[in-house]
Write a protein that holds these residues in place. Structure first.
Motif, PDB file in Angstrom:
ATOM      1  N   ALA A  99       0.823  -1.212   0.000  1.00  0.00           N
ATOM      2  CA  ALA A  99       0.000   0.000   0.000  1.00  0.00           C
ATOM      3  C   ALA A  99       0.850   1.252   0.000  1.00  0.00           C
ATOM      4  O   ALA A  99       2.061   1.215   0.244  1.00  0.00           O
ATOM      5  CB  ALA A  99      -0.905   0.010   1.239  1.00  0.00           C
ATOM      6  N   TYR A 100       0.178   2.358  -0.270  1.00  0.00           N
ATOM      7  CA  TYR A 100       0.712   3.677   0.046  1.00  0.00           C
ATOM      8  C   TYR A 100      -0.402   4.410   0.773  1.00  0.00           C
ATOM      9  O   TYR A 100      -1.202   5.122   0.180  1.00  0.00           O
ATOM     10  CB  TYR A 100       1.142   4.421  -1.211  1.00  0.00           C
ATOM     11  N   ASN A 101      -0.478   4.188   2.082  1.00  0.00           N
ATOM     12  CA  ASN A 101      -1.442   4.858   2.939  1.00  0.00           C
ATOM     13  C   ASN A 101      -0.676   5.893   3.758  1.00  0.00           C
ATOM     14  O   ASN A 101       0.012   5.552   4.720  1.00  0.00           O
ATOM     15  CB  ASN A 101      -2.159   3.844   3.840  1.00  0.00           C
ATOM     16  N   HIS A 102      -0.773   7.140   3.345  1.00  0.00           N
ATOM     17  CA  HIS A 102       0.091   8.204   3.860  1.00  0.00           C
ATOM     18  C   HIS A 102      -0.697   9.504   3.825  1.00  0.00           C
ATOM     19  O   HIS A 102      -1.074   9.977   2.743  1.00  0.00           O
ATOM     20  CB  HIS A 102       1.345   8.316   2.978  1.00  0.00           C
ATOM     21  N   ASP A 103      -0.971  10.078   4.954  1.00  0.00           N
ATOM     22  CA  ASP A 103      -1.757  11.314   5.022  1.00  0.00           C
ATOM     23  C   ASP A 103      -0.946  12.478   4.456  1.00  0.00           C
ATOM     24  O   ASP A 103      -0.059  13.014   5.116  1.00  0.00           O
ATOM     25  CB  ASP A 103      -2.156  11.581   6.471  1.00  0.00           C
ATOM     26  N   LEU A 104      -1.260  12.873   3.232  1.00  0.00           N
ATOM     27  CA  LEU A 104      -0.525  13.944   2.556  1.00  0.00           C
ATOM     28  C   LEU A 104      -1.339  15.229   2.432  1.00  0.00           C
ATOM     29  O   LEU A 104      -0.952  16.140   1.684  1.00  0.00           O
ATOM     30  CB  LEU A 104      -0.116  13.489   1.142  1.00  0.00           C
ATOM     31  N   ARG A 105      -2.449  15.350   3.140  1.00  0.00           N
ATOM     32  CA  ARG A 105      -3.322  16.514   2.947  1.00  0.00           C
ATOM     33  C   ARG A 105      -2.585  17.826   3.191  1.00  0.00           C
ATOM     34  O   ARG A 105      -2.687  18.766   2.384  1.00  0.00           O
ATOM     35  CB  ARG A 105      -4.537  16.400   3.872  1.00  0.00           C
ATOM     36  N   GLY A 106      -1.851  17.896   4.286  1.00  0.00           N
ATOM     37  CA  GLY A 106      -1.146  19.133   4.589  1.00  0.00           C
ATOM     38  C   GLY A 106      -0.113  19.488   3.543  1.00  0.00           C
ATOM     39  O   GLY A 106       0.029  20.651   3.145  1.00  0.00           O
ATOM     40  N   LEU A 107       0.627  18.483   3.052  1.00  0.00           N
ATOM     41  CA  LEU A 107       1.648  18.735   2.042  1.00  0.00           C
ATOM     42  C   LEU A 107       1.027  19.117   0.710  1.00  0.00           C
ATOM     43  O   LEU A 107       1.543  19.996   0.008  1.00  0.00           O
ATOM     44  CB  LEU A 107       2.541  17.500   1.879  1.00  0.00           C
ATOM     45  N   MET A 108      -0.073  18.466   0.339  1.00  0.00           N
ATOM     46  CA  MET A 108      -0.682  18.759  -0.961  1.00  0.00           C
ATOM     47  C   MET A 108      -1.293  20.153  -1.016  1.00  0.00           C
ATOM     48  O   MET A 108      -1.417  20.743  -2.092  1.00  0.00           O
ATOM     49  CB  MET A 108      -1.737  17.703  -1.308  1.00  0.00           C
ATOM     50  N   PHE A 109      -1.684  20.694   0.129  1.00  0.00           N
ATOM     51  CA  PHE A 109      -2.223  22.056   0.155  1.00  0.00           C
ATOM     52  C   PHE A 109      -1.173  23.085   0.574  1.00  0.00           C
ATOM     53  O   PHE A 109      -1.472  24.280   0.625  1.00  0.00           O
ATOM     54  CB  PHE A 109      -3.425  22.131   1.095  1.00  0.00           C
ATOM     55  N   TYR A 118       5.687  23.228  -0.348  1.00  0.00           N
ATOM     56  CA  TYR A 118       6.309  21.900  -0.354  1.00  0.00           C
ATOM     57  C   TYR A 118       6.508  21.388  -1.771  1.00  0.00           C
ATOM     58  O   TYR A 118       7.592  20.948  -2.137  1.00  0.00           O
ATOM     59  CB  TYR A 118       5.463  20.918   0.452  1.00  0.00           C
ATOM     60  N   TYR A 119       5.456  21.405  -2.585  1.00  0.00           N
ATOM     61  CA  TYR A 119       5.577  21.048  -3.991  1.00  0.00           C
ATOM     62  C   TYR A 119       5.702  22.317  -4.823  1.00  0.00           C
ATOM     63  O   TYR A 119       5.273  23.400  -4.412  1.00  0.00           O
ATOM     64  CB  TYR A 119       4.350  20.256  -4.457  1.00  0.00           C
ATOM     65  N   GLU A 120       6.287  22.177  -6.005  1.00  0.00           N
ATOM     66  CA  GLU A 120       6.391  23.300  -6.928  1.00  0.00           C
ATOM     67  C   GLU A 120       5.055  23.426  -7.663  1.00  0.00           C
ATOM     68  O   GLU A 120       4.850  22.876  -8.739  1.00  0.00           O
ATOM     69  CB  GLU A 120       7.539  23.072  -7.923  1.00  0.00           C
ATOM     70  N   GLY A 121       4.115  24.121  -7.034  1.00  0.00           N
ATOM     71  CA  GLY A 121       2.778  24.238  -7.591  1.00  0.00           C
ATOM     72  C   GLY A 121       1.883  23.091  -7.127  1.00  0.00           C
ATOM     73  O   GLY A 121       2.309  22.191  -6.402  1.00  0.00           O
ATOM     74  N   HIS A 158      -5.780  14.431  -8.319  1.00  0.00           N
ATOM     75  CA  HIS A 158      -7.011  13.965  -7.668  1.00  0.00           C
ATOM     76  C   HIS A 158      -8.252  14.555  -8.331  1.00  0.00           C
ATOM     77  O   HIS A 158      -9.378  14.152  -7.996  1.00  0.00           O
ATOM     78  CB  HIS A 158      -6.977  14.324  -6.183  1.00  0.00           C
ATOM     79  N   THR A 159      -8.076  15.475  -9.265  1.00  0.00           N
ATOM     80  CA  THR A 159      -9.203  15.980 -10.046  1.00  0.00           C
ATOM     81  C   THR A 159      -9.326  15.244 -11.378  1.00  0.00           C
ATOM     82  O   THR A 159     -10.255  15.523 -12.139  1.00  0.00           O
ATOM     83  CB  THR A 159      -9.047  17.490 -10.338  1.00  0.00           C
ATOM     84  N   ARG A 160      -8.438  14.291 -11.656  1.00  0.00           N
ATOM     85  CA  ARG A 160      -8.399  13.655 -12.969  1.00  0.00           C
ATOM     86  C   ARG A 160      -8.600  12.142 -12.921  1.00  0.00           C
ATOM     87  O   ARG A 160      -9.127  11.570 -13.872  1.00  0.00           O
ATOM     88  CB  ARG A 160      -7.055  13.943 -13.636  1.00  0.00           C
ATOM     89  N   LEU A 168     -10.145  15.503   0.704  1.00  0.00           N
ATOM     90  CA  LEU A 168      -9.468  16.739   0.304  1.00  0.00           C
ATOM     91  C   LEU A 168     -10.401  17.932   0.387  1.00  0.00           C
ATOM     92  O   LEU A 168      -9.999  19.026   0.812  1.00  0.00           O
ATOM     93  CB  LEU A 168      -8.891  16.597  -1.108  1.00  0.00           C
ATOM     94  N   ALA A 169     -11.656  17.748  -0.008  1.00  0.00           N
ATOM     95  CA  ALA A 169     -12.620  18.851   0.052  1.00  0.00           C
ATOM     96  C   ALA A 169     -12.880  19.262   1.501  1.00  0.00           C
ATOM     97  O   ALA A 169     -12.983  20.466   1.820  1.00  0.00           O
ATOM     98  CB  ALA A 169     -13.915  18.456  -0.639  1.00  0.00           C
ATOM     99  N   GLU A 170     -12.986  18.290   2.402  1.00  0.00           N
ATOM    100  CA  GLU A 170     -13.212  18.621   3.806  1.00  0.00           C
ATOM    101  C   GLU A 170     -11.988  19.320   4.407  1.00  0.00           C
ATOM    102  O   GLU A 170     -12.120  20.284   5.179  1.00  0.00           O
ATOM    103  CB  GLU A 170     -13.542  17.360   4.597  1.00  0.00           C
ATOM    104  N   TYR A 171     -10.796  18.869   4.045  1.00  0.00           N
ATOM    105  CA  TYR A 171      -9.578  19.517   4.533  1.00  0.00           C
ATOM    106  C   TYR A 171      -9.510  20.954   4.022  1.00  0.00           C
ATOM    107  O   TYR A 171      -9.163  21.875   4.774  1.00  0.00           O
ATOM    108  CB  TYR A 171      -8.353  18.734   4.081  1.00  0.00           C
ATOM    109  N   ARG A 172      -9.831  21.137   2.743  1.00  0.00           N
ATOM    110  CA  ARG A 172      -9.823  22.491   2.164  1.00  0.00           C
ATOM    111  C   ARG A 172     -10.784  23.410   2.912  1.00  0.00           C
ATOM    112  O   ARG A 172     -10.456  24.571   3.224  1.00  0.00           O
ATOM    113  CB  ARG A 172     -10.194  22.412   0.686  1.00  0.00           C
ATOM    114  N   GLU A 173     -11.961  22.897   3.238  1.00  0.00           N
ATOM    115  CA  GLU A 173     -12.957  23.718   3.908  1.00  0.00           C
ATOM    116  C   GLU A 173     -12.480  24.154   5.288  1.00  0.00           C
ATOM    117  O   GLU A 173     -12.768  25.274   5.734  1.00  0.00           O
ATOM    118  CB  GLU A 173     -14.270  22.936   4.028  1.00  0.00           C
TER     119      GLU A 173
END
Length: 472
Positions: A230-240, A244-247, A254-256, A295-300
């Motif tokens: 698996a890859y079960n890894h909470d990345l919500r903070g990093l993705m927003f 951390y990422y270049e863009g 996750h939109t595709r 992701l939507a709940e984290y964004r909110e």
């Protein structure tokens, strides 16, 4: 020593013949298929699974093909963000490796990488920072043997393609490509150019993974029946995160896609345990996904009004569960979840007729060693079954518990000594195939999707892999 020989086909010939193979896949000419990928832009529509018809082989197999030995391995690194910048020191730690060139469109990142090379006592590397496609100029150099690609996922295929066409071996961070037709193209290009294209799957070199591998090959689990990764890894903070990422490229996937975006860390080690492409083959995958809510709940809860992320609609399943069937009837369970809160886990499990291993935390139960249905201490098997790489490098430098260093050391060792790599383009394609195929299966309500035989029949032949013999 440059490995380009009179027998290596020209760039024009490779493009022409690979495009011909593409028509057999229903994907059209190679240039038109990958025009948008070559620009570094993400696909406008999800990469659907193409037909899995096996095209005719245009070059001999690359299974078991050794590198040409050399006293010094010359490396070029493309992509110098979190991952690429973190890998430079591992190459510099090896006295027979020289970092010749670095590339990133963000000049500050490339200059920081170049400064590391100089600080290590090597000559200043060439720096390529002129736009998204300056990697082509790095690949065109005559003094590079190996190209390391650590860029956003949508650019992995065009960069790997450019490297092989320029006569370079190439290693790509996970996943190696995002579309099924791109995986076939990489297989074709590797066979035609006689250059290896490898998935840089560091988890295959984890200490636990290598110990389980050796135990499996020694028969400790009996006849292998099932595994899980698996890859079960909470990345919500990093993705927003804005830095951390270049863009937002990783979050935008996750939109595709609905399916497993990152199967390699879980699939690679279990595939090694089962000798996938070396006596067995992954033949089909059925995938199921939860609603996309995390992701939507984290964004909110965390993102201010007006943030660009509010324009995004997430479709990627919060948790994807896939079942892979092999030619021998064994089952592999894959999971992916980076959108909900949970402790990190790659599951890393293997079971057979004599017992089972499960990781996170590591525990084992084998007959006749154990009884009374009580888990036992996995470390008790270290002395007998730790891989020679871990015995030789008991405290390796670098991140991820040392597996990054072990991976780099072993790959560079194979190039220096003229050995075949531990894994090849067929493994890269197989371990990445769940990306498009899990998406297609989820859209089809779990309907099985055929996993192509990228080896074109070579999987039936036993051959060595990560469970390698220490070189003399």
């Amino acid at each position: 020593m440059n490995e380009q020989t009179p027998h290596t086909p020209s760039r024009r010939k490779v493009l022409r013949t690979t495009a011909a193979a593409g028509t057999g896949l229903g994907i059209g000419a190679l240039g038109s298929v990958n025009a948008e990928a070559a620009t570094g832009t993400a696909p406008a529509t999800p990469p659907e699974a193409a037909t899995t018809t096996v095209p005719r082989r245009l070059g001999a197999t690359m299974a078991g093909v050794p590198f040409t030995g050399r006293s010094t391995v010359r490396v070029g690194l493309i992509g110098l963000g979190n991952r690429g910048n973190g890998m430079i020191g591992l190459y510099l730690a090896l006295p027979w490796v020289r970092v010749v060139a670095v590339c990133d469109p963000v000049r500050e990142k490339a200059e920081r990488a170049a400064a590391k090379v100089v600080a290590a006592g090597q000559p200043a590397p060439a720096v390529y920072t002129k736009g998204e496609e300056d990697y082509e100029n790095l690949c065109a150099r005559s003094d590079i043997d190996f190209v390391h690609v650590a860029t956003p996922w949508d650019s992995h295929f065009p960069i790997a393609r450019a490297a092989m066409l320029a006569g370079k071996h190439v290693g790509v961070e996970c996943p190696v490509a995002m579309r099924l037709e791109e995986l076939w193209s990489l297989v074709d290009l590797s066979e035609q150019t006689r250059r290896h294209c490898m998935q840089l799957e560091n988890c295959c070199y984890g200490r636990n993974e290598m110990r389980v591998l050796r135990m499996a090959h020694a028969g400790k689990f009996g006849t292998i029946l099932h595994g899980a990764g698996a890859y079960n890894h909470d990345l919500r903070g990093l993705m927003f995160s804005p830095t951390y990422y270049e863009g937002p490229w990783r979050r935008l996937w996750h939109t595709r896609l609905k399916g497993d975006l990152y199967p390699n860390h879980g699939f690679g080690p279990v595939a090694n345990y089962m000798d996938i492409n070396r006596g067995d083959r992954a033949v089909s995958i059925s995938s199921f996904g939860t609603p996309a809510l995390g992701l939507a709940e984290y964004r909110e809860e965390h993102m201010p009004a007006g943030d660009p992320s509010w324009k995004e609609t997430y479709i990627g399943s919060d948790r994807t569960i896939s079942l892979v069937q092999t030619a021998k009837g064994r089952v592999i369970r894959l999971e992916h979840d980076v959108s909900t809160p949970h402790p990190y886990s790659r599951i890393n499990s293997l079971g057979g007729t004599r017992g089972v291993f499960e990781d996170y935390p590591a525990r084992i139960y084998l007959e006749p060693d154990h009884k009374d249905d009580q888990w036992a201490d996995f470390s008790a098997y270290a002395g007998e079954f730790d891989h020679w790489l871990w015995k030789e490098h008991a405290n390796p430098p670098g991140g991820h518990g040392g597996m990054d260093y072990i991976m780099v050391y072993r790959l560079m060792q194979c190039m220096r000594l003229g050995l075949p790599p531990d894994f090849d383009v067929y493994d890269a394609a197989t371990w990445t195939a769940p990306v498009p195929l899990s998406h297609a299966s989820i859209k089809a309500k779990g309907a099985p999707q055929e996993i192509p035989d990228f080896t074109r029949g070579e999987w039936r032949k036993a051959r060595s892999g990560v469970d390698s013999v220490k070189p003399a």
